[in-house]
Design a protein around this motif. Structure first.
Motif, PDB file in Angstrom:
ATOM      1  N   ARG A   1      -4.390   7.848  -1.364  1.00  0.00           N
ATOM      2  CA  ARG A   1      -4.101   6.672  -2.191  1.00  0.00           C
ATOM      3  C   ARG A   1      -3.125   5.786  -1.430  1.00  0.00           C
ATOM      4  O   ARG A   1      -2.069   6.253  -0.979  1.00  0.00           O
ATOM      5  CB  ARG A   1      -3.517   7.070  -3.545  1.00  0.00           C
ATOM      6  N   PRO A   2      -3.418   4.506  -1.269  1.00  0.00           N
ATOM      7  CA  PRO A   2      -2.499   3.614  -0.555  1.00  0.00           C
ATOM      8  C   PRO A   2      -1.213   3.412  -1.348  1.00  0.00           C
ATOM      9  O   PRO A   2      -1.189   3.551  -2.566  1.00  0.00           O
ATOM     10  CB  PRO A   2      -3.294   2.308  -0.440  1.00  0.00           C
ATOM     11  N   SER A   3      -0.150   3.082  -0.636  1.00  0.00           N
ATOM     12  CA  SER A   3       1.156   2.885  -1.274  1.00  0.00           C
ATOM     13  C   SER A   3       1.418   1.411  -1.550  1.00  0.00           C
ATOM     14  O   SER A   3       1.017   0.539  -0.788  1.00  0.00           O
ATOM     15  CB  SER A   3       2.259   3.465  -0.387  1.00  0.00           C
ATOM     16  N   ARG A   4       2.098   1.164  -2.676  1.00  0.00           N
ATOM     17  CA  ARG A   4       2.513  -0.177  -3.097  1.00  0.00           C
ATOM     18  C   ARG A   4       1.346  -1.109  -3.385  1.00  0.00           C
ATOM     19  O   ARG A   4       1.497  -2.334  -3.355  1.00  0.00           O
ATOM     20  CB  ARG A   4       3.415  -0.830  -2.037  1.00  0.00           C
ATOM     21  N   THR A   5       0.185  -0.560  -3.668  1.00  0.00           N
ATOM     22  CA  THR A   5      -0.990  -1.370  -3.974  1.00  0.00           C
ATOM     23  C   THR A   5      -2.031  -0.472  -4.628  1.00  0.00           C
ATOM     24  O   THR A   5      -2.155   0.695  -4.263  1.00  0.00           O
ATOM     25  CB  THR A   5      -1.588  -1.997  -2.700  1.00  0.00           C
TER      26      THR A   5
END
Length: 248
Positions: free
Chosen positions: A158-162
């Motif tokens: 899971r990508p971070s900050r988005t």
């Protein structure tokens, strides 16, 4: 005045959220939680029928995935995992690499509970804003930590900050061993600390078959809201399963 029990507190939360706690003798629909191996991190594998980025699972099966961003006070992580297991639920933990450095025992605790463990980057920065080299280091750095602790890079990224990954980040994740990027269709907003009632209300108002819910470790509101959410999911006949099970 009599002692206030945990059930009393959950009843108040449910009532405030516009829901009803079933009485102790009421008939509740049994939910079968699919079996899951508790001692393997698994290996991320491509699911050909699915997109590179996933926001929800099949809408025709009574299953949902509760996914937790792995960061913050490990005591809340253990409390949330224990509560999920008490209800026969299994969750997905997307761990931040530096968090695993500080609390290496958490990785095995997640897997021993039968939950999924995945990658939420090394430092939890805005990965879509990074250069290719920086973004690769964030993904690979976390993957290496998960592999060192469990023998595998884990099952999901899971990508971070988005909520969604850019095409570049999607490609880099695939190269690191994650064929699919895991997003979500229900955002609990628990990280804004709105109160346990608000967390439970938002999740239960939006969740449906196939939903992937975004939640966080490290917040007291989430700990207080989770029993309410799980009890209502049981009442609706929705099984909380790992993301791997949701898409299987």
């Amino acid at each position: 005045m009599g002692r206030v029990t945990a059930t009393d507190r959950r009843a108040v939360l449910l009532a405030t959220a516009g829901l009803t706690l079933a009485a102790g003798c009421a008939t509740r629909k049994a939910v079968a939680h699919p079996a899951h191996s508790a001692h393997s991190a698994g290996t991320a594998s491509a699911l050909p029928a699915l997109n590179a980025q996933l926001t929800h699972g099949p809408r025709d099966r009574p299953r949902v995935a509760l996914t937790f961003h792995g960061n913050g006070d490990p005591a809340t992580a253990r409390a949330l995992l224990t509560e999920a297991e008490k209800h026969g639920a299994r969750v997905t933990v997307l761990a931040v690499g530096t968090w695993l450095d500080a609390h290496p025992d958490i990785a095995r605790r997640v897997l021993d509970g039968g939950h999924d463990l995945g990658n939420h980057t090394l430092h939890h920065l805005d990965i879509n804003a990074m250069s290719e080299a920086q973004a690769r280091a964030e993904i690979v750095g976390c993957a290496e930590r998960i592999r060192r602790l469990t023998g595998s890079v884990g099952t999901w990224f899971r990508p971070s900050r988005t909520p969604t990954a850019s095409p570049l980040v999607t490609r880099l994740a695939r190269e690191a061993g994650y064929p699919h990027v895991l997003s979500y269709d229900v955002d609990s907003l628990d990280f804004t600390s709105p109160g346990a009632t608000a967390v439970a209300r938002k999740v239960l108002a939006e969740i449906r078959e196939g939903s992937v819910v975004s939640l966080h470790f490290g917040y007291a509101d989430t700990v207080a809201a989770l029993p309410v959410v799980l009890e209502e999911l049981d009442r609706r006949g929705l099984a909380a399963v790992t993301t791997t099970e949701l898409f299987s």
